[in-house]
Design a protein around this motif. Structure first.
Motif, PDB file in Angstrom:
ATOM      1  N   ASN A  23       0.833  -1.204   0.000  1.00 34.00           N
ATOM      2  CA  ASN A  23       0.000   0.000   0.000  1.00 34.00           C
ATOM      3  C   ASN A  23       0.873   1.262   0.000  1.00 34.00           C
ATOM      4  OD1 ASN A  23      -1.686   2.169   0.664  1.00 34.00           O
ATOM      5  ND2 ASN A  23      -3.014   0.923   1.951  1.00 34.00           N
ATOM      6  N   PRO A  24       1.072   1.894  -1.159  1.00 39.29           N
ATOM      7  CA  PRO A  24       1.950   3.075  -1.235  1.00 39.29           C
ATOM      8  C   PRO A  24       1.487   4.212  -0.321  1.00 39.29           C
ATOM      9  CG  PRO A  24       1.374   2.290  -3.439  1.00 39.29           C
ATOM     10  CD  PRO A  24       0.515   1.540  -2.465  1.00 39.29           C
ATOM     11  N   ARG A  25       0.178   4.396  -0.200  1.00 33.61           N
ATOM     12  CA  ARG A  25      -0.349   5.473   0.653  1.00 33.61           C
ATOM     13  C   ARG A  25       0.012   5.230   2.113  1.00 33.61           C
ATOM     14  NH1 ARG A  25      -6.505   6.380  -0.066  1.00 33.61           N
ATOM     15  NH2 ARG A  25      -6.047   7.933   1.539  1.00 33.61           N
ATOM     16  N   ALA A  26      -0.075   3.976   2.538  1.00 32.63           N
ATOM     17  CA  ALA A  26       0.273   3.631   3.921  1.00 32.63           C
ATOM     18  C   ALA A  26       1.758   3.859   4.174  1.00 32.63           C
ATOM     19  CB  ALA A  26      -0.096   2.179   4.214  1.00 32.63           C
ATOM     20  N   LEU A  27       2.591   3.500   3.214  1.00 34.70           N
ATOM     21  CA  LEU A  27       4.037   3.688   3.360  1.00 34.70           C
ATOM     22  C   LEU A  27       4.378   5.168   3.461  1.00 34.70           C
ATOM     23  CD1 LEU A  27       5.360   1.041   0.793  1.00 34.70           C
ATOM     24  CD2 LEU A  27       5.256   0.834   3.275  1.00 34.70           C
ATOM     25  N   GLU A  28       3.654   5.998   2.737  1.00 33.07           N
ATOM     26  CA  GLU A  28       3.878   7.436   2.795  1.00 33.07           C
ATOM     27  C   GLU A  28       3.346   8.013   4.105  1.00 33.07           C
ATOM     28  OE1 GLU A  28       5.275  11.087   1.766  1.00 33.07           O
ATOM     29  OE2 GLU A  28       5.631   9.201   0.694  1.00 33.07           O
ATOM     30  N   LYS A  29       2.152   7.572   4.501  1.00 33.42           N
ATOM     31  CA  LYS A  29       1.535   8.059   5.742  1.00 33.42           C
ATOM     32  C   LYS A  29       2.407   7.753   6.956  1.00 33.42           C
ATOM     33  CE  LYS A  29      -2.659   7.604   8.568  1.00 33.42           C
ATOM     34  NZ  LYS A  29      -3.938   6.887   8.753  1.00 33.42           N
ATOM     35  N   ALA A  30       3.104   6.631   6.907  1.00 33.74           N
ATOM     36  CA  ALA A  30       3.931   6.199   8.042  1.00 33.74           C
ATOM     37  C   ALA A  30       5.011   7.216   8.394  1.00 33.74           C
ATOM     38  CB  ALA A  30       4.573   4.849   7.734  1.00 33.74           C
ATOM     39  N   ALA A  59      11.255  -1.616  -0.880  1.00 33.02           N
ATOM     40  CA  ALA A  59      12.671  -1.332  -1.134  1.00 33.02           C
ATOM     41  C   ALA A  59      12.857   0.121  -1.577  1.00 33.02           C
ATOM     42  CB  ALA A  59      13.221  -2.282  -2.191  1.00 33.02           C
ATOM     43  N   GLU A  60      11.969   0.588  -2.440  1.00 32.05           N
ATOM     44  CA  GLU A  60      12.054   1.978  -2.908  1.00 32.05           C
ATOM     45  C   GLU A  60      11.794   2.960  -1.773  1.00 32.05           C
ATOM     46  OE1 GLU A  60       9.426   2.432  -6.222  1.00 32.05           O
ATOM     47  OE2 GLU A  60      10.734   1.339  -7.614  1.00 32.05           O
ATOM     48  N   ALA A  61      10.841   2.632  -0.909  1.00 30.53           N
ATOM     49  CA  ALA A  61      10.516   3.515   0.219  1.00 30.53           C
ATOM     50  C   ALA A  61      11.701   3.643   1.175  1.00 30.53           C
ATOM     51  CB  ALA A  61       9.293   2.976   0.968  1.00 30.53           C
ATOM     52  N   ILE A  62      12.372   2.520   1.449  1.00 25.01           N
ATOM     53  CA  ILE A  62      13.534   2.536   2.342  1.00 25.01           C
ATOM     54  C   ILE A  62      14.653   3.387   1.729  1.00 25.01           C
ATOM     55  CG2 ILE A  62      15.389   1.145   3.359  1.00 25.01           C
ATOM     56  CD1 ILE A  62      12.905   0.493   4.798  1.00 25.01           C
ATOM     57  N   LYS A  63      14.909   3.172   0.451  1.00 21.65           N
ATOM     58  CA  LYS A  63      15.987   3.906  -0.227  1.00 21.65           C
ATOM     59  C   LYS A  63      15.686   5.402  -0.306  1.00 21.65           C
ATOM     60  CE  LYS A  63      17.335  -0.055  -3.117  1.00 21.65           C
ATOM     61  NZ  LYS A  63      17.256  -0.641  -4.483  1.00 21.65           N
ATOM     62  N   ALA A  64      14.412   5.756  -0.494  1.00 19.18           N
ATOM     63  CA  ALA A  64      14.026   7.158  -0.625  1.00 19.18           C
ATOM     64  C   ALA A  64      14.126   7.898   0.699  1.00 19.18           C
ATOM     65  CB  ALA A  64      12.613   7.258  -1.190  1.00 19.18           C
ATOM     66  N   GLY A  65      13.916   7.181   1.800  1.00 19.24           N
ATOM     67  CA  GLY A  65      14.038   7.797   3.117  1.00 19.24           C
ATOM     68  C   GLY A  65      12.847   8.682   3.461  1.00 19.24           C
ATOM     69  N   GLY A  66      13.076   9.608   4.399  1.00 18.08           N
ATOM     70  CA  GLY A  66      12.003  10.499   4.820  1.00 18.08           C
ATOM     71  C   GLY A  66      11.285  10.036   6.074  1.00 18.08           C
ATOM     72  N   TYR A  67      11.815   8.983   6.717  1.00 17.52           N
ATOM     73  CA  TYR A  67      11.161   8.423   7.909  1.00 17.52           C
ATOM     74  C   TYR A  67      11.764   8.950   9.217  1.00 17.52           C
ATOM     75  CZ  TYR A  67       8.715   5.201   4.825  1.00 17.52           C
ATOM     76  OH  TYR A  67       7.899   4.672   3.854  1.00 17.52           O
ATOM     77  N   GLY A  68      12.657   9.929   9.111  1.00 17.81           N
ATOM     78  CA  GLY A  68      13.240  10.505  10.314  1.00 17.81           C
ATOM     79  C   GLY A  68      14.029   9.484  11.102  1.00 17.81           C
ATOM     80  N   LYS A  69      13.858   9.513  12.416  1.00 19.68           N
ATOM     81  CA  LYS A  69      14.604   8.608  13.291  1.00 19.68           C
ATOM     82  C   LYS A  69      13.853   7.316  13.589  1.00 19.68           C
ATOM     83  CE  LYS A  69      17.344  12.234  15.472  1.00 19.68           C
ATOM     84  NZ  LYS A  69      17.737  12.888  16.739  1.00 19.68           N
ATOM     85  N   ARG A  70      12.735   7.094  12.913  1.00 20.75           N
ATOM     86  CA  ARG A  70      11.992   5.853  13.126  1.00 20.75           C
ATOM     87  C   ARG A  70      12.838   4.645  12.691  1.00 20.75           C
ATOM     88  NH1 ARG A  70       9.047   9.746  11.206  1.00 20.75           N
ATOM     89  NH2 ARG A  70       7.129  10.405  12.272  1.00 20.75           N
ATOM     90  N   GLU A  71      12.741   3.579  13.464  1.00 18.52           N
ATOM     91  CA  GLU A  71      13.437   2.337  13.099  1.00 18.52           C
ATOM     92  C   GLU A  71      12.629   1.643  12.002  1.00 18.52           C
ATOM     93  OE1 GLU A  71      15.484  -1.311  15.506  1.00 18.52           O
ATOM     94  OE2 GLU A  71      13.508  -0.658  16.193  1.00 18.52           O
ATOM     95  N   LEU A  72      13.302   1.238  10.928  1.00 18.69           N
ATOM     96  CA  LEU A  72      12.629   0.612   9.790  1.00 18.69           C
ATOM     97  C   LEU A  72      12.983  -0.869   9.717  1.00 18.69           C
ATOM     98  CD1 LEU A  72      13.172   3.385   7.084  1.00 18.69           C
ATOM     99  CD2 LEU A  72      11.186   3.034   8.572  1.00 18.69           C
TER     100      LEU A  72
END
Length: 296
Positions: A23-30, A59-72
């Protein structure tokens, strides 16, 4: 073998939220949610015909970043499925904080996954985590916890466990209390993190709070969650309260004052304070500081 020296074990993991990898929207919302850790899921939350696409999206979401200090954390499919090895290859190349293996039942399963991480060039900072969700896995908790220096933690899969035990879901979770405690024991002995299972009734706010409190009392670092609406309860339950932090400072001050007078113990509010209480107090204060930094 002990993993006590791992620096990443100390980080806050009050709330560990599952997000469907398809779910791309969920990955972005996170990226804007108040979760300490995110499990980007390629396994249970993804339909069979969406596995490949979910792998690419995560994989693309992890590489793109933007999750701050959240553990992925990426939860892959089992190595005995058609998708597991490709999942680990993609996850290794993406380089998340951790890769979560489902239904781990032996040290050999961890070793096989570890070899694949090395083979696919995963960063040394990417740890392995294990879902503890089968009777055989629980019985081998100590073996699994000690299986690799790369092991970062356990995640309880309580729904699968209840099913396999032919037990029942009850408010106090007495049918799986032995299993929960065995995993906490093994994790603490090995110096790895241990995260409680989910609470599945999204409409039972009181039940969620009680389940979080039980997790705290059992010794878990945090709780896995199914929906963002559960974040606040877990974050509050697994964080030191302001009163606890204040009391921790008082413990340290009382002990230091006693030491200055050549005493090995102190008295605070009529209770003895020894060195072990000081260690706990310092750990609690450090945790509160890390949470403040994470939330900033």
């Amino acid at each position: 073998m002990s993993n006590q020296s791992k620096s990443n074990q100390a980080r806050p993991r009050r709330s560990v939220l599952y997000m469907p990898g398809s779910n791309p929207r969920a990955l972005e919302k996170a990226k804007g949610l108040a979760a300490d850790s995110l499990i980007l899921d390629l396994e249970d939350a993804v339909a069979v015909d969406a596995k490949s696409e979910a792998r690419r999206l995560v994989a693309e979401a992890i590489k793109a970043g933007g999750y701050g200090k959240r553990e992925l954390i990426i939860r892959v499919n089992g190595l005995d499925t058609p998708w597991g090895r490709d999942d680990i290859k993609a996850a290794s190349e993406a380089g998340p904080d951790a890769i979560l293996l489902p239904k781990v039942e032996s040290a050999a399963m961890v070793k096989e996954a570890e070899d694949l991480l090395v083979e696919n060039g995963a960063p040394k900072t990417t740890t392995l985590w294990c879902m503890m969700e089968t009777p055989r896995g629980i019985l081998r908790a100590e073996e699994i916890a000690d299986s690799s220096l790369r092991l970062g933690g356990f995640v309880m899969g309580t729904n699968d466990l209840v099913k396999d035990l032919q037990a029942r879901h009850t408010p106090m979770r007495l049918p799986i209390l032995t299993s929960l405690s065995m995993c906490v024991l093994a994790a603490r002995a090995a110096g790895i993190a241990v995260i409680d299972g989910t609470f599945t009734d999204l409409n039972d706010d009181e039940g969620l709070v009680a389940s979080c409190q039980q997790g705290v009392e059992l010794g878990f670092d945090g709780k896995t969650l199914l929906h963002p609406k559960q974040l606040a309860a877990a974050n509050e339950a697994f964080a030191p309260s302001a009163a606890e932090v204040e009391h921790a400072h008082a413990i340290i001050a009382a002990f230091e004052a006693a030491e200055a007078e050549g005493k090995g113990v102190a008295l605070l509010d009529g209770k003895l304070v020894e060195n072990l209480h000081v260690e706990v107090a310092k750990s609690l204060i450090a945790q509160a500081e890390m949470i403040k930094e994470l939330e900033a």
